[in-house]
Write a protein that holds these residues in place. Structure first.
Motif, PDB file in Angstrom:
ATOM      1  N   ARG A 203       0.822  -1.211   0.000  1.00 25.70           N
ATOM      2  CA  ARG A 203       0.000   0.000   0.000  1.00 25.70           C
ATOM      3  C   ARG A 203       0.857   1.262   0.000  1.00 25.70           C
ATOM      4  N   ASP A 204       2.046   1.178   0.600  1.00 27.35           N
ATOM      5  CA  ASP A 204       2.921   2.343   0.653  1.00 27.35           C
ATOM      6  C   ASP A 204       3.756   2.497  -0.609  1.00 27.35           C
ATOM      7  N   VAL A 205       4.046   1.373  -1.267  1.00 24.99           N
ATOM      8  CA  VAL A 205       4.971   1.379  -2.397  1.00 24.99           C
ATOM      9  C   VAL A 205       4.269   1.602  -3.726  1.00 24.99           C
ATOM     10  N   LEU A 206       3.141   0.941  -3.925  1.00 26.32           N
ATOM     11  CA  LEU A 206       2.468   0.980  -5.231  1.00 26.32           C
ATOM     12  C   LEU A 206       1.604   2.231  -5.330  1.00 26.32           C
ATOM     13  N   THR A 207       2.216   3.304  -5.737  1.00 22.25           N
ATOM     14  CA  THR A 207       1.542   4.593  -5.851  1.00 22.25           C
ATOM     15  C   THR A 207       1.395   4.986  -7.318  1.00 22.25           C
ATOM     16  N   THR A 208       0.525   5.947  -7.555  1.00 23.98           N
ATOM     17  CA  THR A 208       0.365   6.483  -8.907  1.00 23.98           C
ATOM     18  C   THR A 208       1.689   7.017  -9.438  1.00 23.98           C
ATOM     19  N   GLU A 209       2.433   7.682  -8.570  1.00 27.55           N
ATOM     20  CA  GLU A 209       3.711   8.256  -8.980  1.00 27.55           C
ATOM     21  C   GLU A 209       4.703   7.175  -9.378  1.00 27.55           C
ATOM     22  N   LEU A 210       4.760   6.100  -8.605  1.00 24.51           N
ATOM     23  CA  LEU A 210       5.692   5.027  -8.931  1.00 24.51           C
ATOM     24  C   LEU A 210       5.297   4.333 -10.224  1.00 24.51           C
ATOM     25  N   MET A 211       4.004   4.160 -10.440  1.00 27.60           N
ATOM     26  CA  MET A 211       3.558   3.538 -11.695  1.00 27.60           C
ATOM     27  C   MET A 211       4.072   4.336 -12.896  1.00 27.60           C
ATOM     28  N   ALA A 212       4.034   5.670 -12.788  1.00 32.31           N
ATOM     29  CA  ALA A 212       4.483   6.513 -13.887  1.00 32.31           C
ATOM     30  C   ALA A 212       5.992   6.486 -14.036  1.00 32.31           C
ATOM     31  N   GLN A 213       6.703   6.592 -12.922  1.00 32.24           N
ATOM     32  CA  GLN A 213       8.154   6.726 -12.994  1.00 32.24           C
ATOM     33  C   GLN A 213       8.862   5.425 -13.331  1.00 32.24           C
ATOM     34  N   VAL A 214       8.395   4.318 -12.762  1.00 30.42           N
ATOM     35  CA  VAL A 214       9.095   3.042 -12.938  1.00 30.42           C
ATOM     36  C   VAL A 214       8.532   2.247 -14.112  1.00 30.42           C
ATOM     37  N   PHE A 215       7.211   2.208 -14.240  1.00 31.62           N
ATOM     38  CA  PHE A 215       6.589   1.364 -15.262  1.00 31.62           C
ATOM     39  C   PHE A 215       6.131   2.150 -16.489  1.00 31.62           C
ATOM     40  N   GLY A 216       6.119   3.484 -16.389  1.00 31.82           N
ATOM     41  CA  GLY A 216       5.755   4.298 -17.540  1.00 31.82           C
ATOM     42  C   GLY A 216       4.310   4.190 -17.947  1.00 31.82           C
ATOM     43  N   VAL A 217       3.422   3.984 -16.961  1.00 38.36           N
ATOM     44  CA  VAL A 217       1.998   3.879 -17.261  1.00 38.36           C
ATOM     45  C   VAL A 217       1.216   4.811 -16.340  1.00 38.36           C
TER      46      VAL A 217
END
Length: 264
Positions: A203-217
């Motif tokens: 819950r702390d790691v999987l954020t909207t920001e991380l999805m964009a920065q790491v996975f590009g989605v």
């Protein structure tokens, strides 16, 4: 990869997630001794696994790698019984413990009715479950699973993840399916470019920001209506919208408490 450090706490399911080529499989191979780290160590309860004999190591760590043998001219039961090899002397036969563990492993993956079938006659999903049963029969302290849901249909994916949670065995698992990772894992390590860029509870790691920065989605994280787990909803109509997103931070969490660890 360099500078990666992660911890798998006792009794927890620790997940590795990240884009293709981020280093997930490479890191797992160092844990089950398929690769030797060029630097750093893999510790089990504080002891360097390289100081332990291969047989002793196999009693503590069982692996289900991505590159799996598929040419066993053996029955399903014989393949699963191979998990007992680290505990047997040369030419020693099975004992009651072996038989119970093999039977329990087959039952646990839903293959008890196929014990007499030839491994080579199985479908890809069935082979996957048999090889997982072999790892369970090994009765290890630590399970290392590299994409264990590959080749499984939805029902067997769900059953496998349920089984992993029920075992409460220290598990290090790589998963492409982020929603599966959010559901089954107690802690996640996100890899990107050969480095661990975020660690913590799903819950702390999987954020909207991380999805964009790491996975590009582009994605949003909501509560699953049935389980309450984090549920990632991806924008399939405009996935590249993430490229234009202006974000900050990576959703980093803290590292877990000391347990089984790898650093390199």
């Amino acid at each position: 990869m360099a500078g990666a450090r992660l911890v798998a706490a006792e009794g927890e399911i620790t997940g590795l997630v990240g884009p293709n080529g981020s280093g997930k499989s490479t890191l797992l191979r160092t844990v089950y001794r398929h690769l030797k780290p060029t630097a750093g160590r893999v510790l089990l309860d504080g002891r360097d696994l390289r100081e332990v004999s291969p047989v002793q190591s196999a009693r503590h760590v069982a692996a289900l790698p991505q590159e799996r043998g598929s040419d066993f001219e053996l029955t399903v039961r014989e393949v699963v019984a191979m998990g007992r090899t680290p505990y047997k002397r040369a030419f020693a036969g099975e004992d009651a413990t072996d038989r119970d563990l093999v039977a329990g492993a087959l039952s646990g993956v839903g293959m008890e009715g196929h014990a007499g079938r030839r491994f080579t006659a199985l479908s890809g999903g069935e082979r996957q479950r048999v090889l997982l049963a072999r790892a369970f029969a090994q009765d290890p302290d630590v399970l290392v699973l590299d994409e264990p849901t590959n080749h499984l249909d939805i029902r067997h994916q769900v059953e496998l993840l349920t089984l992993l949670r029920a075992q409460r065995r220290t598990t290090l698992v790589s998963l492409h399916d982020l929603n599966a990772a959010a559901s089954v894992c107690d802690r996640l390590h996100v890899l990107h470019g050969g480095a661990v860029v975020a660690s913590g509870r799903p819950r702390d790691v999987l954020t909207t920001e991380l999805m964009a920065q790491v996975f590009g989605v582009r994605a949003v994280v909501v509560d699953h209506p049935l389980t309450g787990d984090p549920l990632i909803a991806f924008d399939h109509r405009d996935p590249a919208g993430a490229e234009a997103a202006v974000v900050s931070g990576t959703g980093r969490g803290s590292h877990s408490a000391p347990g089984h660890g790898s650093e390199g």
